[in-house]
Write an enzyme that holds these catalytic residues in place. Structure first.
Site, PDB file in Angstrom:
ATOM      1  N   GLU A  61       0.963  -1.116  -0.060  1.00 58.57           N
ATOM      2  CA  GLU A  61      -0.252  -0.375   0.043  1.00 58.57           C
ATOM      3  C   GLU A  61       0.630   1.157   0.019  1.00 58.57           C
ATOM      4  OE1 GLU A  61      -0.486   0.668   5.004  1.00 58.57           O
ATOM      5  OE2 GLU A  61      -2.307  -0.711   3.533  1.00 58.57           O
ATOM      6  N   GLY A  62       0.127   2.734  -0.120  1.00 61.70           N
ATOM      7  CA  GLY A  62       0.853   3.458  -0.928  1.00 61.70           C
ATOM      8  C   GLY A  62       2.176   4.070  -1.590  1.00 61.70           C
TER       9      GLY A  62
END
Length: 109
Positions: A61-62
């Protein structure tokens, strides 16, 4: 008088053996310094290796830049999410977009 050491908590890695997981999610905090010397690329690589050995999927994620995406691909990460792909959307909008795309694809065929 006896002094005993505090109990050492079990590593959260032990959960990989005790519970039937099929996916490991890699937190955005490991993505931020991925390309820096001494950054977290070796940690991400270790997580990917553990997941592969246990036949699990990894999702990172991110992911915000193309550079991060390419570095993560090189480390073996196949699933990613983040602003590089899309900002967060309400579930209803995702559903609407998915079905509108499906209808167009069927209409073309």
């Amino acid at each position: 008088m006896t002094i005993s050491a505090p109990a050492i908590p079990r590593s959260s890695l032990s959960y990989l053996q005790r519970f039937p997981f099929d996916k490991i999610k890699i937190d955005r905090s490991f993505v931020n310094d991925l390309d820096e010397p001494g950054g977290s690329s070796c940690i991400v690589q270790a997580i990917v290796n553990i997941a592969a050995a246990r036949r699990m999927t990894t999702t990172v994620e991110g992911v915000e830049t193309k550079t991060q995406r390419e570095l993560l691909r090189a480390l073996g990460c196949a699933e990613m999410q983040g602003y590089l792909f899309s900002p967060p959307k309400p579930a209803a909008e995702i559903k609407r977009r998915f079905f509108s795309h499906t209808k167009r694809s069927v209409a073309v065929a």
